[in-house]
Structures are given as C-alpha cells and as structure tokens.
Enzyme design. Sequence first.
Site, mmCIF file in Angstrom:
data_model
loop_
_atom_site.group_PDB
_atom_site.id
_atom_site.type_symbol
_atom_site.label_atom_id
_atom_site.label_comp_id
_atom_site.label_asym_id
_atom_site.label_seq_id
_atom_site.Cartn_x
_atom_site.Cartn_y
_atom_site.Cartn_z
ATOM 1 N N LYS A 151 0.832 -1.194 0.097
ATOM 2 C CA LYS A 151 -0.018 -0.233 -0.033
ATOM 3 C C LYS A 151 0.980 1.353 -0.043
ATOM 4 C CE LYS A 151 -4.173 -1.854 1.658
ATOM 5 N NZ LYS A 151 -3.889 -3.542 2.043
HETATM 6 C C1 LIG Z 1 -4.398 -4.565 1.316
HETATM 7 C C2 LIG Z 1 -3.568 -5.661 1.220
HETATM 8 C C3 LIG Z 1 -3.990 -6.812 0.178
HETATM 9 C C4 LIG Z 1 -5.069 -6.557 -0.522
HETATM 10 O O1 LIG Z 1 -5.090 -5.724 -1.696
HETATM 11 P P1 LIG Z 1 -6.523 -5.007 -2.464
HETATM 12 O O2 LIG Z 1 -6.006 -4.062 -3.148
HETATM 13 O O3 LIG Z 1 -7.412 -4.803 -1.590
HETATM 14 O O4 LIG Z 1 -6.805 -6.285 -3.378
HETATM 15 C C5 LIG Z 1 -3.073 -7.985 0.086
HETATM 16 N N1 LIG Z 1 -2.135 -8.009 1.032
HETATM 17 C C6 LIG Z 1 -1.659 -7.346 1.680
HETATM 18 C C7 LIG Z 1 -0.541 -7.377 2.718
HETATM 19 C C8 LIG Z 1 -2.676 -5.993 2.105
HETATM 20 O O5 LIG Z 1 -2.326 -4.901 2.922
#
Ligand SMILES: *Cc1c(COP(=O)(O)O)cnc(C)c1O
Length: 476
Positions: free
Chosen positions: A112
């Site tokens: 993120k």
């Molecule tokens: C947010 C997150 C996901 C999922 O990502 P999306 O964009 O919501 O599909 C997967 N793994 C981790 C570690 C995350 O923080």
Amino acid sequence: MDYHSTRGHAPHVSFEDAVLTGLASDGGLYVPVTLPRFNAQELEALSALPYAELAYRILQPFCEGTLEDATLSSLVQESYGSFRHAAIAPLVQIGSNDWILELFHGPTLAFKDFALQFLGRLMSHLLQKRGQKVVVLGATSGDTGSAAIAGCHGLPGMEIVILFPKGRVSEVQRRQMTTYTDANVHPVAVEGTFDDCQQIVKTLFVDASFKEKHPLVAVNSINWARIAAQIVYYFYAGLRLGALHRPVAFTVPTGNFGDIYAGYLASQMGLPVADLVIATNRNDILARCLETGMYDMREVTPSLSPSMDIQISSNFERLLFDLYHQDSASIHGLMESLRQNRRFTLSPAAHTALKARFSAGCADDAATLAAIASTSRESGYLLDPHTAVGVHVAKNITRRNAYGSGQRKPEQPENNPTPMVTLATAHPAKFPDAVKQAAGVHPALPAHLADLFERKEKMASLPNDPEAVKAFIEGL
Ligand SMILES: *Cc1c(COP(=O)(O)O)cnc(C)c1O
C-alpha cells in the site's frame, strides 16, 4: 484527462477533483474516459527505466491538465525516494520460471506504500495550491492506516486522523501508527471493532454540517490515484522479464480488487500479459464469482491473511464497468441488487469476458502455512501469509500463454514458457507468528524499523461514539 463515474449520473471531473473527492456523487467510482495506450516501440523505450522515471511516464497521461510535468516528476521522485531498496520493486526468483515481485520495501513494509506515498504528497500539493486545509480521516484494521500515516505525516495542508480498534491490531501495525512525532499525525484507539471504526467514519462523512466546518477527505482504496500508482509495477516487472517477447502472468493476493485491477489496466494499456490470477483466502467471493458468474456475499471469516478478509471488493465495480462496455445502467442495476439481496448475477457475456481475462484460486490457512513452509524449504525464501496465498494459487493454476484467447495449454510446469510473477504484498516480519509457525523462523524487521519496539508511542483513546471523534477533530 477527464474522469467519469461507473454509475453514469455524476458530471465528468478533472484528475484533481477525482483525487480530492474519491467517491463520485452518484455513489459510483471514477474511471478515466479513455485509457492511454503504449505501442511496442514505446514499451521498448520504457523497459530499462529506473522505477521513478517509469512511474512518471505511466502516470503522466492520467494527471494531464492537473499537474505540470515537473511537479509530477518531483512528486514521484520523492514518493519512491522513501523506499529502502535501490530497485524499489525488486524481482526475486523462487522457481525455474516463478518470481516474486517484492512490494514491501516502502516505509510500512506493505504494497500500500506504493499508492499512499504518492497520494499523500499529491493531495498535499493540490490542497496547498487551493489554499485549503483538510482532515484526512480513515478507519483501519492495520495496514491501510499505517501506510496512510506514512504517506501524510509532516505534510502541509492536512491533519491525519486514523481510527483503529483498540487491542485488535498487531503490535507492529499499532507501533507503525503511533510512533510518528509529527504534529499532524493522530492515531486513535477506539473501544470497538474495525466495523465500529468504519461506521464512525461513515457517520462523519455524511454529516454535512460537520464537514462544512471541518472538510474531510478519504484515502481509501477507491481513490483513483491509488489505482494509477499501482499500474506502474506491473509494467516494471513485466518489461524486465521480457514481456515484449513472451507475455508474463501475474498472481495477485486480492481483497478489495484494487491491486489486481491495476494489473488489468496495465494489460489494457499495452503490456503483454498472459494471465491475471486472482488469489483469495477462504473469503473467496471473487474466485466463486469467476467460477459461477454469481457474486454472492457471505460472512467474513478471519484468516491468517487479514488484509484479504473482505466480502465486498469495491474496485470490482470498475472492472464490471468495462466488462459491460461502460453501460452504467447495468452497473447501477448490479449494485442495487447487491444492496438489496447481497448478490448479483453476471450476464453470460460479462461472465465470459471475466473468464477470458482472469483466472482465480484460493488458499485456506492450512494451504497458506504449507506454502510458507515449502517455499522456505525449497528456495530459502520467507513468504508473508498474504503472499503465500498467492504462491499456493500460482502453483496450482493451469498456466495460459495467450492472454484473452481463452485457450489454456496444459503443460508440464517445468516446460512452461510463461513466467509467473506473484506479488509479495507484505514483508514477512509484519506477520511473524504465521511465518514462525510454518517455517520455524522468526522473520526479523528490516534495519530501518529495528528500533520500532523502543520508540515512544503517541495515540488518543476514545469511546465507540461518533460524537467523541467529532469533538476530538474539533479540538485539533
Ligand atoms: C491491502 C492488502 C491486500 C489486498 O489488496 P487489494 O488491493 O485490496 O486487493 C493484500 N495483501 C496485503 C498485505 C494488503 O495490505
């Protein structure tokens, strides 16, 4: 570049307005009216660029009309300058034709950061330009809140208030929110669950008279700038593995569908992609939808990969908009059905289009632990539980080598020419217990966070009550 809503009843907006409003006024999500496209020659020219320069080239058409080229360039240089690996998104080989794309070298050790390092700086820039001050307000079950704080701390034009459920986030996650010293960072422990936190945020966002006095903005995963920033690493990895000469497949641990939707956009923008594999944990609504054509909500069950414990994949709406040839009336109908009946059924044509472009699989907790253990044994590489869901699914999927053709050649895995890239969405040290349980090793935090447990914490503690949060924001 202009943006329009998936529900068709909101005016077109600029990039700037799409970023600052997040959700469209008709409840839909913003998507660009046209997608930029790169031809083979242009892709060749992009294929050796360092990450930040590639990011500039990919993002430039999306920001047209809002950002000067030099501004965008310095925003991306600063955003990815905070990463702790010279490659930004390094590829690591774990099998003869299997790769991990490490997306965890940002400040909070999860993918993120790619979106939020950029979004925080971008918003701050736009707000300064407008002479506005806002409160960035969000609720988190762990990862998003820390990445949002890491993206906004110390920036002018914004206070950042993140609500998290007291005692229900991991210690690493909490400390990644509470150990900033910047005056604009306000982590708030709420006496309640994640859903309670989300409910408070929703209550404040629809309170027009409060918002009048205290403008609020959201940094949730439906913000278009987050999606756009995530497109870049698909190009980066694909081009480095020679996608121009042999299409590359990606497996993506999926929750809100933002990350894998960005992969879909990369393919629509010209990157040769052999397959996009949706990997889910036992909360497998997307895998079931691909199989049956029915999107059918069930209760969320907690798993070892908590950031994927989701039943409504908000960004799926953007893909549906494309699968229905941008027919917003159809999307409106599907979303109404979801609201009323907790399910909708895809048209046969949309279901076929979905299956032509995506594959899907899931991994329960046992399979997740087994993938961590076997990868550690076979390659000496430690996976976090989210990435392990991806690796399990990637191993068990039949590989395609012609994207969109719907043809799958069942081949021996060792003879398969299609490179498979699994996105590593978090560093193993973020989820040490699952890793220790599966591989017998306690993963160490990287050097820049080694003293995380000694740092002083700062947070507010509030009851589960929107009024208390309002009063807190008024007092900032
Ligand atoms: C947010 C997150 C996901 C999922 O990502 P999306 O964009 O919501 O599909 C997967 N793994 C981790 C570690 C995350 O923080």
